[in-house]
Design an enzyme around this catalytic site. Sequence first.
Site, mmCIF file in Angstrom:
data_model
loop_
_atom_site.group_PDB
_atom_site.id
_atom_site.type_symbol
_atom_site.label_atom_id
_atom_site.label_comp_id
_atom_site.label_asym_id
_atom_site.label_seq_id
_atom_site.Cartn_x
_atom_site.Cartn_y
_atom_site.Cartn_z
ATOM 1 N N ASP A 6 0.832 -1.203 0.000
ATOM 2 C CA ASP A 6 0.000 0.000 0.000
ATOM 3 C C ASP A 6 0.869 1.257 0.000
ATOM 4 O O ASP A 6 1.903 1.298 0.678
ATOM 5 C CB ASP A 6 -0.895 -0.011 1.250
ATOM 6 C CG ASP A 6 -2.032 0.990 1.150
ATOM 7 O OD1 ASP A 6 -2.308 1.489 0.049
ATOM 8 O OD2 ASP A 6 -2.636 1.282 2.194
ATOM 9 N N HIS A 23 3.532 3.273 -9.045
ATOM 10 C CA HIS A 23 3.424 1.851 -9.334
ATOM 11 C C HIS A 23 4.752 1.295 -9.866
ATOM 12 O O HIS A 23 5.134 0.162 -9.541
ATOM 13 C CB HIS A 23 2.307 1.596 -10.344
ATOM 14 C CG HIS A 23 0.935 1.887 -9.804
ATOM 15 N ND1 HIS A 23 0.517 1.457 -8.565
ATOM 16 C CD2 HIS A 23 -0.120 2.569 -10.331
ATOM 17 C CE1 HIS A 23 -0.736 1.856 -8.346
ATOM 18 N NE2 HIS A 23 -1.129 2.529 -9.402
ATOM 19 N N LEU A 117 11.213 -20.518 -3.818
ATOM 20 C CA LEU A 117 10.237 -19.572 -3.274
ATOM 21 C C LEU A 117 8.980 -19.645 -4.127
ATOM 22 O O LEU A 117 9.065 -19.613 -5.358
ATOM 23 C CB LEU A 117 10.782 -18.139 -3.297
ATOM 24 C CG LEU A 117 9.783 -17.022 -2.966
ATOM 25 C CD1 LEU A 117 9.428 -17.049 -1.472
ATOM 26 C CD2 LEU A 117 10.326 -15.651 -3.349
#
Length: 228
Positions: A6, A23, A117
């Site tokens: 956020d 972004h 991962l």
Amino acid sequence: MAIIMDGNGRWAQARGLPVVAGHRKGAEAVQRSVKLAIREGVRYLTLYAFSSENWRRPAAEIGDLTSLLRFYLRHKLDELDAQGVRLRVIGEPERFEGALYDELLRAEKRTLNNDRLTLTLALSYGGRADIVRTAQRLARSVAQGEMAPEAIDEACFERSLQTGDMPPPDMLIRTSGERRLSNFLLWESAYAELVFLDVLWPDFGEDDFLEALNIYAGRQRRFGGRSA
């Protein structure tokens, strides 16, 4: 580990930049976080990349976000694959235009056997919607005589969620100073340690990552019990 990323918009606004600049910087924070997760031995990293509510944003911003995602799929997938990262997508990615959805599917297939991962992107994702869809699927199975109602317990329901083949997050981080889940991993986060950091996501770096790990290490996970 799961992260609500956020603050991209506020980061850009504070600098007099268009939202897409936030972004872009946020995408760099994703790359840093993936490398740090690998280094610190995190096996599962789930990122809230685009919520089902984000479709209400201006069309231009949605277009910028999808273009950015397409860019990273095309130019960073080789790096993820070389790092041993398995890419997964949850939510409703089919709501994105067809070419992007196809690229997401190809990326999942290409990295399927990587096991260093598991990087899960929540795209057009909503926790409530996933719970509702799961309930509907199980209800259809009961109606078709494939299972008894009594067979639906918490474990069964959890396995049937989109995240059913992953462990629930031990820790959920939210950046930007906001302190809410915003419809993210509602079932899965029942016993996650919640860590709220004031840093905006584009500025999230190694110190913040390690701070979150240290906060987690200092918590006592009793799961409703009590130490003797």
